[in-house]
Design a protein around this motif. Structure first.
Motif, PDB file in Angstrom:
ATOM      1  N   GLN A 297       0.816  -1.284   0.080  1.00 37.12           N
ATOM      2  CA  GLN A 297       0.031  -0.027  -0.152  1.00 37.12           C
ATOM      3  C   GLN A 297       0.894   1.210  -0.178  1.00 37.12           C
ATOM      4  OE1 GLN A 297      -3.512   0.157  -0.084  1.00 37.12           O
ATOM      5  NE2 GLN A 297      -3.134  -1.745  -0.808  1.00 37.12           N
ATOM      6  N   PRO A 298       0.519   2.279  -0.351  1.00 36.10           N
ATOM      7  CA  PRO A 298       1.237   3.551  -0.620  1.00 36.10           C
ATOM      8  C   PRO A 298       2.051   4.057   0.583  1.00 36.10           C
ATOM      9  CG  PRO A 298      -0.918   3.845  -1.744  1.00 36.10           C
ATOM     10  CD  PRO A 298      -1.052   2.480  -1.002  1.00 36.10           C
ATOM     11  N   ALA A 299       1.499   4.171   1.684  1.00 38.86           N
ATOM     12  CA  ALA A 299       1.971   4.898   2.875  1.00 38.86           C
ATOM     13  C   ALA A 299       3.108   3.518   3.139  1.00 38.86           C
ATOM     14  CB  ALA A 299       0.848   4.993   3.994  1.00 38.86           C
ATOM     15  N   MET A 300       2.679   2.433   3.361  1.00 34.97           N
ATOM     16  CA  MET A 300       3.510   1.225   3.775  1.00 34.97           C
ATOM     17  C   MET A 300       4.787   1.276   3.029  1.00 34.97           C
ATOM     18  SD  MET A 300       2.005  -0.123   6.391  1.00 34.97           S
ATOM     19  CE  MET A 300       3.296  -1.616   6.415  1.00 34.97           C
ATOM     20  N   LEU A 301       4.764   1.585   1.627  1.00 32.50           N
ATOM     21  CA  LEU A 301       5.927   1.676   1.018  1.00 32.50           C
ATOM     22  C   LEU A 301       6.882   2.726   1.199  1.00 32.50           C
ATOM     23  CD1 LEU A 301       4.565   0.494  -2.843  1.00 32.50           C
ATOM     24  CD2 LEU A 301       5.981  -0.781  -1.356  1.00 32.50           C
ATOM     25  N   CYS A 302       6.194   3.881   1.550  1.00 35.44           N
ATOM     26  CA  CYS A 302       7.089   5.095   1.965  1.00 35.44           C
ATOM     27  C   CYS A 302       7.745   4.734   3.426  1.00 35.44           C
ATOM     28  CB  CYS A 302       5.923   6.374   1.834  1.00 35.44           C
ATOM     29  SG  CYS A 302       5.428   6.923   0.297  1.00 35.44           S
ATOM     30  N   MET A 303       6.935   4.171   4.076  1.00 35.70           N
ATOM     31  CA  MET A 303       7.589   3.896   5.418  1.00 35.70           C
ATOM     32  C   MET A 303       8.494   2.976   5.295  1.00 35.70           C
ATOM     33  SD  MET A 303       5.610   5.127   8.053  1.00 35.70           S
ATOM     34  CE  MET A 303       5.855   3.985   9.450  1.00 35.70           C
ATOM     35  N   PHE A 304       8.475   2.001   4.541  1.00 34.59           N
ATOM     36  CA  PHE A 304       9.708   1.139   4.054  1.00 34.59           C
ATOM     37  C   PHE A 304      10.873   1.804   3.474  1.00 34.59           C
ATOM     38  CE2 PHE A 304      11.919  -2.420   1.665  1.00 34.59           C
ATOM     39  CZ  PHE A 304      11.746  -3.378   2.644  1.00 34.59           C
ATOM     40  N   ALA A 305      10.672   2.761   2.724  1.00 35.05           N
ATOM     41  CA  ALA A 305      11.705   3.417   2.047  1.00 35.05           C
ATOM     42  C   ALA A 305      12.218   4.669   2.879  1.00 35.05           C
ATOM     43  CB  ALA A 305      10.983   4.051   0.659  1.00 35.05           C
ATOM     44  N   LYS A 306      11.652   4.774   3.991  1.00 36.11           N
ATOM     45  CA  LYS A 306      11.921   5.961   4.983  1.00 36.11           C
ATOM     46  C   LYS A 306      11.956   7.449   4.448  1.00 36.11           C
ATOM     47  CE  LYS A 306      14.514   2.745   7.974  1.00 36.11           C
ATOM     48  NZ  LYS A 306      15.962   2.568   8.631  1.00 36.11           N
ATOM     49  N   LYS A 307      10.909   7.603   3.400  1.00 40.23           N
ATOM     50  CA  LYS A 307      11.000   8.655   2.654  1.00 40.23           C
ATOM     51  C   LYS A 307       9.805   8.769   1.953  1.00 40.23           C
ATOM     52  CE  LYS A 307      13.340   7.449  -1.687  1.00 40.23           C
ATOM     53  NZ  LYS A 307      14.494   7.999  -2.375  1.00 40.23           N
ATOM     54  N   VAL A 308       9.047   9.990   1.382  1.00 44.85           N
ATOM     55  CA  VAL A 308       7.999  10.071   0.783  1.00 44.85           C
ATOM     56  C   VAL A 308       8.320   9.723  -0.677  1.00 44.85           C
ATOM     57  CG1 VAL A 308       6.065  11.804  -0.128  1.00 44.85           C
ATOM     58  CG2 VAL A 308       7.101  11.893   2.121  1.00 44.85           C
TER      59      VAL A 308
END
Length: 330
Positions: free
Chosen positions: A300-311
């Motif tokens: 999911q979008p926010a989860m991917l950003c959390m995983f990448a540690k950036k927006v």
């Protein structure tokens, strides 16, 4: 029960709505932080006695993290907008308690697969503890008092997130939804009211609970879900016979894209995962349902950003989703 029905039921949720005597419903409150601080403290104290977890206040929590909780179904999108809201989330993420959403307290437990009894038992323990420490609004005639009249009575909502690819492909969802409505159930999209059914996933929930006991609601709901499971399984076998090599080709092409794509959108991903789940059920794909279900959350979008540690931009998310999918499924 959980494992043998995992092919149809992705998760089971039990939710209680509770309010405090003498305190206006959340939509009538503003600028009364001191009242909420007491409500939050008492609620969180009860949660800490039963579960290891953390409490987060809306407005004081990183937006990406809040959105990731929405994607995991641990909080609602409405709660994020509240200035005096909060949520307690158990470390295993099966239990979450929202404060100042539509009601003062929204207790919920989500269990993987079809596990209604365990989800209910977990919440009952917490609910009893809350009743001992808070003045819960209850009327001998109407039952538990709630902000929305449809939740009066037991104030209990049971939901099952189900995967119904065969019923959808056979265009039988219309008649199923109509039949469920007549029995007092609602059918919604993956993320509840106002959302679409992505990847053949639907939320089946009970409606009004006035005049019914918790046990009777559980019994009726359980029988309805059992019938839905049987209908989907029968339709899968019929679909397999009718579809033949064309159906298998569609499923395996979907699997080929999932395991080899360089970028993929969230909507396409969910559609292909729906076909992959069907492929597992029909014996075409050797993979477990849990891997796909967990992947559906992690991409999911926010989860991917959390995983990448950036927006991430939309393009970056599509690439990251593809990379994670390839890594997980190959």
């Amino acid at each position: 029960m959980t494992d043998k029905n995992k092919d149809v039921v992705i998760s089971t949720r039990v939710r209680f709505a509770r309010n405090i005597n003498g305190l206006p419903f959340p939509h009538k409150l503003s600028g009364q932080e001191e009242i909420y601080s007491v409500l939050m403290k008492n609620t969180v104290d009860c949660c800490n006695k039963l579960f290891a977890g953390k409490f987060y206040k809306t407005g004081e929590t990183e937006k990406l993290f809040e959105q990731s909780l929405v994607e995991k179904h641990l909080i609602s999108a409405e709660l994020v907008k509240k200035p005096y809201g909060g949520v307690f989330v158990a470390d295993d993420e099966t239990v979450s308690i929202m404060i100042n959403e539509e009601d003062h307290i929204r207790e919920q437990c989500i269990m993987p697969g079809y596990d209604l009894d365990n989800a209910y038992a977990k919440l009952v323990k917490l609910d009893e503890l809350l009743a001992q420490n808070l003045d819960i609004a209850y009327d001998k005639y109407f039952g538990y008092l709630t902000a929305c009249p449809t939740n009066l009575g037991a104030a209990m909502r049971l939901s099952a997130l189900v995967s119904l690819p065969a019923m959808t492909i056979a265009r039988k969802m219309g008649s199923l939804i109509s039949g469920l409505e007549k029995l007092g159930f609602t059918t919604r999209g993956t993320y509840g009211e106002g959302t679409d059914a992505s990847g053949f996933e639907y939320q089946i929930s009970n409606q009004a609970a006035v005049g019914k006991s918790e046990e009777s609601i559980k019994d009726i709901f359980g029988r309805a879900v059992t019938q839905i499971i049987e209908l989907e399984r029968r339709e899968r076998e019929a679909l397999k016979q009718r579809g033949g090599v064309d159906l298998k080709d569609k499923i395996m092409r979907s699997w080929g894209i999932l395991t080899n794509c360089c970028k993929i959108s969230s909507s396409e991903f969910m559609q292909l995962v729906g076909y992959a789940r069907l492929g597992i059920a029909l014996g075409y794909i050797d993979k477990d349902y849990e891997t796909l279900d967990n992947l559906a959350v992690m991409t999911q979008p926010a989860m991917l950003c959390m995983f990448a540690k950036k927006v991430l931009t939309a393009e970056e998310r599509d690439r990251a989703r593809a990379a994670l999918t390839n890594k997980t499924l190959n």
